[in-house]
Design an enzyme around this catalytic site. Structure first.
Site, PDB file in Angstrom:
ATOM      1  CD  GLU A  40       5.197   8.584   2.064  1.00  4.45           C
ATOM      2  OE1 GLU A  40       6.196   9.281   1.819  1.00  4.45           O
ATOM      3  OE2 GLU A  40       4.991   7.483   1.526  1.00  4.45           O
ATOM      4  CE1 TYR A 100     -21.323  -6.655   2.067  1.00  6.08           C
ATOM      5  CE2 TYR A 100     -19.997  -4.858   2.940  1.00  6.08           C
ATOM      6  CZ  TYR A 100     -20.144  -6.198   2.642  1.00  6.08           C
ATOM      7  OH  TYR A 100     -19.138  -7.080   2.893  1.00  6.08           O
ATOM      8  CG  ASP A 104       9.049   7.594   2.467  1.00  5.23           C
ATOM      9  OD1 ASP A 104       9.376   8.153   3.530  1.00  5.23           O
ATOM     10  OD2 ASP A 104       8.405   6.533   2.404  1.00  5.23           O
TER      11      ASP A 104
END
Lengths: 384, 663
Positions: free
Chosen positions: A212, A116, A264
């Site tokens: 995770e 910005y 996972d």
């Protein structure tokens, strides 16, 4: 533009200039050097360009001795007078100017904040300097590698992502924090965790368990796993951001804590582990500070489907993309020579499905905290 | 039942089936009438070697009735032939010969007369003048549908003879007979004396009154005359429309098209039935004599081979050829190798004149034309010509503020939408709506009541609204210089255009559709016998040979269009490149000066200098195919109009004739 410049040297800002640290001065010098280069090239009638170290797979090297990914020496030219690069060239200089402003004022901002700060309409056109944040982020990384300065040295940080809980006390920006008393939400790991900002006070934990994502982390926190096993529990909300990786690395190196990862059983999980252990391809220049070659992979393993007698309905079919990615990962030099990993990936591919850690909940809500992880820890059977 | 059966005359049949001849509805009837008459006039003038000058006048007599007069400066018609030509169906000079001409069957004008008689009961009026000294003949004719024979109504079946000169003109005035006795006087400057009027030496004028409807736009008389002017640059047309406006299309060349030669049929193009008839017509002689004298490209040697193939003696008499043997001869012809017919019987328009005609009538930036070498289908020679005009649709976009104000001042259009559509070429209803919407004008806004700021807004919108978007290519189809306006989808020309891949020539096109863009393609099929799909001559039949030639012709013009568009793209790219750099230089200079405190302007100047040098180098680089870009690449017969913002429109305004509007 011109007006903005005129406003800048207010007394308050002038005063702040005095507080520059040695590190800041070094960064400022290299920023000025970048601009000097442009002036030198332009005044001699040459087309100005920067040399930006290339951040692609072709320019990273796996160092078998250090066991981390390092950046090679190949560099890309970024020219002003090249149609496809002119815009990024301009953006690179804008980011440089933004960082200089931040350093001089002794402030830090998020990458979104910097976006910005630099976003405005180019004079006489309807074009914006940056269209969205995705336009800006890679340029910031380019400036980091070009100047060989870390993000925090440029006074820019990423948004907070990831949490920590466990038997550790630390000081963050002067505030003492006891991570064993953080309630259900845990301590949000900040983006900058360098020595100057964060100091460790006391640590009684024996190891770190990194999971995770948030949902699994909450399971462990609610079951007070870290109390029973005397450990530190962290998560990185998927691919861990730099703050989390740097903190893990500091705790591992400075406090001598082993790190175990529960991720996972899919290509994505494999890659998260690979990033924690060896560093990422994109940020290869930060591997020295962030990679943890000693990290270990607990699970989920492809064989767990049979071992834990999981219900077939919790499996997720591998997509074409998953298969492609798995084959790619298997070929990375740091996986290539590890037979157990090759076997692991091959097993997943032959299974034809992937498993999320949450799949273990189908056995019992607390199966993962009370049986799965304790058993694996006791066995000390990890993938390396 | 058996007692009720009787023969049907041709006239009766067509009176009931008038749609077969193009008189399906009042609107089309008007067009067909004008078309048949003009085509006949042009054929007559060209055959006589006279530069055609044609007057078309349409006036409304009753709400749904129009009087149509067509006059030419042709050779005129012999007195005794007049009734037969205009009052008998299937009477003409063109059916039995093989020669390139506009008319073919001899149905057209007499059918128009019959249509007029059926719908209004008024006779066909004909004035014919053979030379400047001889008297002119005046007939009022009707067709007897039962017998297909003409009936002369005036002067007790004798017709009227009008003496030449001033005396005759007085009689005509008295009897209310229309005749253009003089050529229009060309306009001259104020201080010059106008030349003496030139008398029309000969010609024919036909006047019919028919039930019709006059409407502009697609398939209109206006469109037909305009298309005719494109393909016939040697013709001058004076057209007075029912609203009283005179349109003049002046000839752009004095050179008449070369006279087309008449040829004998080629054996390959003859069907069995026709062969049998021809055999019957031949009263005596041997079969060899028959073959060599009735067909082209049949030498005694070829005739012998045909006879051998048919197992017929070369010396057998034609009278003794049985039906069976005729069949064998027919089959043998197909198997014998015979040279293709000579193709010098076709007179193409020519690439140069195509460009001239197209440029005169159609606005554009880029024109290209290609004439294919002649070819043969079913034993009939034919030749394909293609021309293409690109762009030129931005008259509305190029207009200046002052000119726009002047135009608004002068217009008599009631609504702004109408003003836009009537004033600017190629600006259709869709585009006008787009402009109105972009400018937020009310649908009934009157152009004369626009305020200054509204004119400013209109000007802005006209500049910025993309009017050529989504506009489909226009296909102008011609057969023997005659425009084809209906049954677009059935025509071999349109089908071929749609099947081509125009994307490789830089136009956008969705699968088997007409490509889009400001493009007009003109295809001319010239042949001694143009194969139409029906008697009303609206679409060309799908012969593979013809389609192949059309494709080749289109590819030739397409390639050149592609070159033009690519080159334009290139120029645009170069401009963009320079722009991109200039755009960022200010930002770069500012950032550098902020970083190291050096002087912004000095850096900026340094950078601009480098930018100039760098882009200059890039400009001289090779194009995307690695060739150096040069002007010579286009080859012959390409016309490029340089972008001149004002000129096009002012030129149009200063013309005395009303502004040309193509569709």
């Amino acid at each position: 533009m011109a007006k903005k410049k005129a406003k800048k040297p207010t007394p308050a800002q002038q005063a702040r200039k005095a507080k520059l640290t040695a590190k800041d001065k070094k960064t400022l010098n290299s920023l000025v050097g970048m601009a000097d280069g442009v002036v030198r090239q332009a005044s001699r009638g040459r087309a100005p360009y920067f040399e930006v170290p290339s951040r692609s797979l072709s320019n990273v090297k796996y160092s078998p001795t250090k066991k981390i990914i390092e950046m090679g020496s190949s560099k890309n030219k970024r020219e002003l007078f090249n149609l496809s690069q002119a815009r990024t060239y301009m953006q690179t200089l804008l980011v440089g100017r933004g960082c200089k402003e931040l350093i001089e004022q002794g402030k830090t901002t998020s990458i979104r904040g910097l976006y910005y700060l630099l976003k405005h309409t180019i004079d006489g056109t309807r074009e914006e300097t940056f269209n969205d944040q995705g336009d800006c982020d890679p340029v910031i990384e380019d400036v980091e590698v070009t100047l060989n300065a870390l993000r925090e040295e440029l006074h820019v940080y990423a948004s907070n992502r990831g949490a920590m809980v466990g038997n550790i006390q630390l000081i963050d920006s002067g505030d003492e924090i006891d991570c064993s008393r953080m309630g259900s939400g845990g301590y949000a790991i900040p983006s900058i965790v360098e020595e100057e900002v964060m100091q460790f006070v006391k640590c009684d934990a024996d190891f770190i368990l990194h999971v995770e994502k948030d949902t699994v982390w909450r399971r462990f926190n609610e079951d007070k796993f870290w109390k029973q096993h005397n450990c530190i529990l962290t998560h990185g909300n998927g691919q861990p951001p730099r703050g989390v990786r740097r903190l893990l690395s500091r705790m591992h190196n400075e406090l001598g804590l082993p790190i175990y990862c529960l991720l996972d059983n899919d290509p994505w999980g494999y890659y998260i582990y690979s990033v924690i252990k060896q560093g990422s391809i994109n940020l290869a220049y930060e591997s020295r500070r962030m990679a943890i070659p000693g990290a270990k992979f607990i699970g989920l393993r492809s064989r767990d489907y049979e071992l834990c007698e999981l219900n077939p309905s919790v499996t997720i079919k591998l997509s074409d993309n998953d298969i492609k990615r798995a084959n790619q990962i298997a070929k990375y030099p740091w996986f290539e020579k590890k037979k157990r990993w090759q076997k692991e990936i091959k097993k997943m591919l032959s299974n034809g499905f992937k498993l999320e850690v949450e799949a273990l909940i189908s056995k019992d809500i607390s199966y993962v905290t009370q049986e799965y992880v304790p058993e694996r820890l006791a066995e000390a059977n990890f993938l390396d | 039942m058996a007692a009720k059966q009787r023969s049907i005359s041709v006239s009766e049949f067509f009176a009931k089936n008038r749609h077969l001849l193009g008189f399906d509805n009042p609107r089309k009837a008007l067009l067909t009438t004008v078309k048949e008459a003009v085509d006949n006039s042009l054929d007559a003038c060209e055959e006589a070697g006279i530069g055609p000058e044609i007057w078309v006048t349409i006036t409304q007599t009753e709400p749904d009735r129009y009087k149509v007069s067509i006059q030419d400066n042709g050779p005129g018609i012999l007195k005794r032939q007049i009734p037969l030509i205009f009052g008998k169906l299937l009477y003409g000079s063109k059916f039995h010969r093989l020669r390139m001409s506009r008319g073919q069957q001899g149905i057209g004008i007499s059918a128009a007369g019959m249509y007029g008689m059926l719908t209004t009961g008024k006779p066909v009026k004909i004035v014919s003048k053979l030379s400047i000294r001889k008297p002119a003949h005046y007939y009022e004719l009707q067709i007897d549908t039962k017998t297909n024979n003409p009936q002369i109504l005036n002067n007790r079946g004798d017709g009227l003879d009008i003496p030449a000169g001033e005396k005759g003109r007085k009689i005509m005035e008295k009897k209310n007979i229309e005749w253009e006795a003089f050529y229009p006087i060309p306009e001259v400057g104020e201080d010059e004396t106008p030349p003496e009027p030139v008398e029309v030496r000969s010609g024919t004028r036909v006047t019919l009154e028919i039930e019709a409807k006059y409407q502009r736009g697609r398939g209109s008389v206006d469109e037909y005359l305009e298309m005719t002017a494109i393909a016939n640059p040697h013709v001058t047309l004076h057209y007075l429309d029912p609203e009283g406006t005179l349109h003049t299309y002046a000839r752009s060349t004095d050179q008449l098209p070369p006279e087309a030669k008449e040829i004998k049929p080629h054996p390959y193009g003859v069907e069995l039935g026709r062969l049998v008839t021809m055999l019957k017509e031949m009263k005596e002689g041997t079969i060899t004599q028959f073959l060599t004298s009735s067909f082209s490209r049949v030498s005694p040697a070829v005739a012998r081979r045909i006879c051998e193939g048919a197992d017929v003696s070369t010396r057998s008499s034609v009278k003794k050829i049985s039906r069976d043997e005729a069949d064998k001869i027919y089959k043998s012809i197909q198997q014998t190798k015979i040279k293709a017919p000579s193709t010098d019987c076709i007179a193409p328009i020519g690439e140069e004149l195509l460009l001239k005609g197209l440029h005169q009538v159609v606005p554009g930036e880029f024109y290209v034309a290609a004439t294919r070498p002649p070819s043969v289908y079913r034993g009939n020679p034919f030749q394909i010509e293609c021309a293409l005009a690109y762009g030129g649709h931005n008259a509305a976009q190029k207009v200046s503020r002052e000119l726009l104000e002047r135009l608004i001042d002068e217009t008599d259009a009631r609504t702004l939408r109408q003003f836009l559509m009537n004033t600017f070429d190629g600006l259709g209803a869709d585009s006008a709506d787009k402009i109105m919407k972009a400018g937020e004008f009310g649908s009934r806004q009157s152009p004369s009541k626009l305020k200054q700021d509204q004119i400013e807004r209109l000007h802005d919108c006209m500049k910025n609204v993309n009017v050529s978007d989504g506009q489909a290519m226009q296909v102008l189809r011609y057969a023997n210089r005659v425009p084809l306006q209906f049954k677009m989808r059935d025509c071999a020309i349109t089908q071929t255009v749609m099947k081509m891949n125009w994307r490789s020539y830089g136009l956008s096109q969705s699968r088997s559709n007409l490509p889009s863009g400001p493009v007009r393609v003109m295809v001319h099929v010239a042949s001694v016998w143009v194969p139409f799909t029906s008697e009303s001559k609206e679409a060309i039949a799908h012969y593979d040979e013809i389609q192949k030639e059309i494709r080749l012709g289109l590819q030739t013009v397409g390639r050149k269009l592609g070159m033009f568009l690519r080159r334009r793209q290139q120029v645009k790219k170069e401009g963009e490149r320079r722009n991109v750099f200039v755009r960022y230089l200010g930002e770069v200079a500012q950032a550098v000066s902020d970083l190291n405190g050096s002087d912004r302007d000095e850096i900026y100047n340094h950078l601009t200098r480098v930018a100039k040098r760098v882009t200059k180098e890039a400009d001289t680089k090779l194009d995307d195919r690695g060739n150096k870009v040069t002007e010579e690449n286009y080859g012959d017969n390409v016309l490029i109009i340089k972008d001149d913002p004002e000129e096009g429109l002012t030129e149009q305004l200063d013309k005395t004739t009303p502004q040309k509007k193509l569709f």
